[in-house]
Design an enzyme around this catalytic site. Structure first.
Site, short mmCIF file in Angstrom:
data_model
loop_
_atom_site.label_atom_id
_atom_site.label_comp_id
_atom_site.label_asym_id
_atom_site.label_seq_id
_atom_site.Cartn_x
_atom_site.Cartn_y
_atom_site.Cartn_z
N GLN A 1 -4.57 -5.42 6.64
CA GLN A 1 -5.54 -6.32 6.00
C GLN A 1 -5.51 -7.73 6.57
O GLN A 1 -6.25 -8.59 6.11
CB GLN A 1 -5.29 -6.38 4.48
CG GLN A 1 -5.47 -5.05 3.76
CD GLN A 1 -6.92 -4.58 3.77
OE1 GLN A 1 -7.85 -5.35 4.05
NE2 GLN A 1 -7.12 -3.30 3.47
N CYS B 1 -4.86 2.71 -3.59
CA CYS B 1 -3.60 3.20 -2.99
C CYS B 1 -2.47 2.22 -3.26
O CYS B 1 -1.58 2.04 -2.42
CB CYS B 1 -3.73 3.44 -1.50
SG CYS B 1 -4.92 4.70 -1.08
N LYS C 1 -10.55 -1.23 10.30
CA LYS C 1 -10.74 -2.36 9.40
C LYS C 1 -11.10 -3.63 10.16
O LYS C 1 -11.36 -4.66 9.57
CB LYS C 1 -9.47 -2.58 8.57
CG LYS C 1 -9.16 -1.39 7.65
CD LYS C 1 -8.03 -1.71 6.71
CE LYS C 1 -7.39 -0.46 6.14
NZ LYS C 1 -8.08 0.02 4.94
N HIS D 1 0.87 -1.19 0.00
CA HIS D 1 0.00 0.00 0.00
C HIS D 1 0.91 1.23 0.00
O HIS D 1 2.02 1.18 0.53
CB HIS D 1 -0.83 -0.06 1.29
CG HIS D 1 -1.91 0.96 1.42
ND1 HIS D 1 -1.66 2.24 1.85
CD2 HIS D 1 -3.24 0.88 1.22
CE1 HIS D 1 -2.81 2.90 1.90
NE2 HIS D 1 -3.78 2.10 1.52
N ASP E 1 3.03 -4.59 7.95
CA ASP E 1 1.79 -3.84 7.77
C ASP E 1 0.66 -4.86 7.89
O ASP E 1 0.42 -5.64 6.96
CB ASP E 1 1.81 -3.16 6.40
CG ASP E 1 0.47 -2.55 6.03
OD1 ASP E 1 -0.53 -2.80 6.73
OD2 ASP E 1 0.42 -1.83 5.01
C1 LIG Z 1 -2.43 -2.88 3.44
C2 LIG Z 1 -2.78 -1.53 3.99
N1 LIG Z 1 -1.84 -0.81 4.60
C3 LIG Z 1 -2.10 0.39 5.12
C4 LIG Z 1 -3.34 0.97 5.05
C5 LIG Z 1 -3.56 2.32 5.63
O1 LIG Z 1 -4.42 2.25 6.71
P1 LIG Z 1 -4.97 3.59 7.40
O2 LIG Z 1 -5.50 4.43 6.29
O3 LIG Z 1 -6.03 3.11 8.32
O4 LIG Z 1 -3.83 4.22 8.10
C6 LIG Z 1 -4.36 0.26 4.42
C7 LIG Z 1 -5.72 0.84 4.32
O5 LIG Z 1 -6.22 1.19 3.29
C8 LIG Z 1 -4.07 -1.02 3.87
O6 LIG Z 1 -5.01 -1.71 3.24
#
Ligand SMILES: Cc1ncc(COP(=O)(O)O)c(C=O)c1O
Lengths: 424, 150
Positions: free
Chosen positions: A221, A382, A244, A141, A218
């Site tokens: 998900q 993203c 999430k 991401h 990270d």
């Molecule tokens: C794999 C992954 N990493 C990071 C994020 C970022 O999360 P947040 O926007 O809650 O900080 C997301 C969310 O879209 C994600 O799917």
């Protein structure tokens, strides 16, 4: 409620008298699901963007504001003690949820994005020097790309990227080969938001550790869909977002091994993160408060605690099994539709079905599905480098949560048929 | 489902499948790139200006049906117009798709472009419908940086 009562109790509720997982009982816990959109029952399949919130979470936040609101760690009065106790009880819930060794290894942040930025700005800035390397994967991401890019630019270090194959699986050999003497950190996703791929995290961490490279995960998900045990994984940092996993937006967790957190410089500075201040010298507070400057979002932390309790009440095995069934069912049905191509066909996948339809742009798919009450995500998620890797500008993505049903998958399939009719 | 048909009118679908003036323009002396980061739509608009008349115009790129059809029909309607006339049509078009068309206003200037009036019911799609126009505007102004709808 006492902190003892907040412990994850392991008692599983949503199993009906016949011993089967009862999705209708789960759905009843989510007030938002029972509405119509454009005249159709809402079919919410955008869970990878954010999940809906059960009554237990909404109530916990309301209860806090109605009964316990006060600042934490600063008052001797009744309400402040209550608020502090609830706040810290939520930290214990998170500790147990991730099976962290110590509650001081649990730092509350705004979300995954802030968790990664915290590590980049503290650990990263202290450890990464000119000529060093940070290793990521091609399925990250943006929030696990850009902070490292900025750090590498600033330090004249190098960002290395391990590739993925046509199924969306990490090339493990390449990942291993890129772990070099200059690698200061590997920052990898547990589950890909755009593809659904589950990475072989434990092996990756072993590989990295065998070369003395610490690993940040990270987990945005992953945490909603599978049991995460940070001690078993032996990861050095693990971060996720509350929203999430059925919790509030704007709250998340950074887990870090105590030894690492201890050695790291602070992130933001101000109140709560210090133990003593004179104009000459400041002594930082102990963990985790060193990384929690200022009045935290107390209600959201309590809401997150309630969400993790809720998840524990359903049972992660039940959630995983139900979602796995939905994904398999949806994969078969959607890939059978003429003109559909799935993006992300890894052997190990969680809850994400990304697809494109020949000659129909994902944005048009999204609008036409929305008119039938079906919420999916369209765009690059993203993850522009992933889109580029698969040669598409965007995809349509359906993503599943514990409250989704096979009937909703059927609605999605009918919806896609409708899309094809409009463009026929 | 009547709203859907308002948005995806046959003319729009037809243009999205077979866009007109979809090519590079060797004679172009103005060109700009437009990008909609939300959905990944990306177009290049080429213009051959003669004095202040748009002698020829074309576009290339990828995007949703709305953005592509809008680009296609835009090239048809502004070809042979002056810059000022093109900008004026853009103004009317923008008013129509955002639902701000003055009551009782004449639609004659917009001609076939009135098929996009349904867009006003779909606010998130306004950017799709206007991307090509913003890009044309940038090309005429001679802007170098790609325009973005954000
Ligand atoms: C794999 C992954 N990493 C990071 C994020 C970022 O999360 P947040 O926007 O809650 O900080 C997301 C969310 O879209 C994600 O799917």
């Amino acid at each position: 409620m006492t902190s003892a009562a907040r412990k994850l109790d392991g008692e599983k509720r949503p199993v009906s008298a016949t011993g089967r997982f009862d999705v209708e009982r789960v759905r009843a816990d989510f007030p938002i699901l029972h509405q119509k959109v454009h005249g159709h029952p809402l079919v919410y399949l955008d869970n990878a963007a954010t999940s809906q919130k059960p009554r237990a979470v909404i109530d916990a936040i309301t209860r806090y504001y109605e009964g316990s609101n006060a600042n934490v760690h600063r008052g001797v009065h009744f309400l402040s003690e209550n608020a502090t106790e609830e706040y810290e009880a939520a930290r214990l819930t998170v500790q147990e949820f991730l099976n962290a060794a110590h509650s001081r290894e649990i730092v509350f942040v705004r979300g995954t994005t802030e968790g990664i930025n915290l590590v980049a700005q503290t650990f990263g800035r202290a450890q990464v020097q000119a000529g060093d390397e940070v290793l990521i994967t091609a399925m990250e991401h943006h929030s696990n790309i850009v902070p490292w890019q900025i750090l590498c630019d600033e330090k004249r270090a190098r960002l290395r990227v391990a590739s993925i194959n046509d199924q969306g699986e990490l090339l493990l050999d390449e990942f291993a080969n890129l772990l070099g003497p200059r690698t200061k950190l590997a920052a990898v996703t547990h589950v890909s938001n755009a593809l659904g791929t589950i990475n072989p995290l434990k092996r990756m961490i072993e590989m990295a550790h065998s070369r003395n490279v610490p690993v940040l995960v990270d987990g945005a998900q992953a945490v909603p869909h599978m049991k995460v045990d940070v001690q078993d994984l032996d990861c050095d940092f693990y971060t996720f977002s509350g929203h999430k996993v059925y919790g509030p937006t704007g709250i998340g967790v950074l887990y870090g091994k105590a030894t690492l957190l201890h050695a790291m410089p602070p992130y933001q500075s101000g109140g709560d993160m210090i133990s003593s201040v004179t104009f000459e010298k400041t002594t930082y507070n102990q963990l985790p408060y060193k990384f929690e400057a200022g009045t935290p979002h107390i209600a959201r932390v309590i809401g997150l605690g309630a969400a993790l309790q809720y998840v524990d009440g359903l049972g992660m095995e039940n959630i995983g099994a139900h979602e796995h069934d939905l994904l398999a069912y949806a994969t078969e049905a959607v890939s059978a539709i003429p003109g559909v191509r799935l993006i992300g066909t890894a052997k190990e996948k969680a809850s994400v079905l990304s697809f494109v339809i020949e000659d129909i742009h994902p944005h048009d798919i999204g609008t036409i599905l929305d008119q039938q009450g079906i919420a999916i995500r369209t765009g690059h998620h993203c993850s522009q480098p992933v889109m580029e890797r698969f040669g598409v500008p965007a995809t349509a993505r359906a993503s599943f949560a514990v409250y989704n049903t096979r009937k909703e998958v059927d609605a999605l399939v009918r919806g896609i048929e409708k899309v094809r009719q409009v463009f026929a | 489902m009547s709203d859907l048909r308002d948005l995806y009118q046959d003319v729009i679908l037809e243009h999205s499948k077979a866009p007109r003036n979809y090519r590079e323009l060797p004679a172009a002396n103005h060109k700009a790139e437009g990008f909609n980061p939300l959905c990944g739509d990306r177009f290049t608009v080429y213009v051959a200006l003669e004095g202040d008349a748009i002698r020829d115009i074309s576009f290339q790129g990828s995007g949703c049906a709305i953005s592509k059809a809008s680009a296609s029909m835009m090239t048809q309607i502004v070809k042979g117009k002056t810059m000022a006339e093109a900008e004026k049509i853009f103004g009317r078009f923008h008013e129509m798709v955002t639902g701000h068309a003055p009551a009782g206003g004449s639609e004659s200037e917009l001609g076939k472009l009135t098929v996009f009036s349904g867009v006003s019911e779909f606010p998130v799609r306004v950017k799709c419908a206007t991307l090509a126009w913003h890009t044309l505007h940038a090309a005429l102004e001679g802007k170098q940086d790609p325009v973005s709808t954000e």
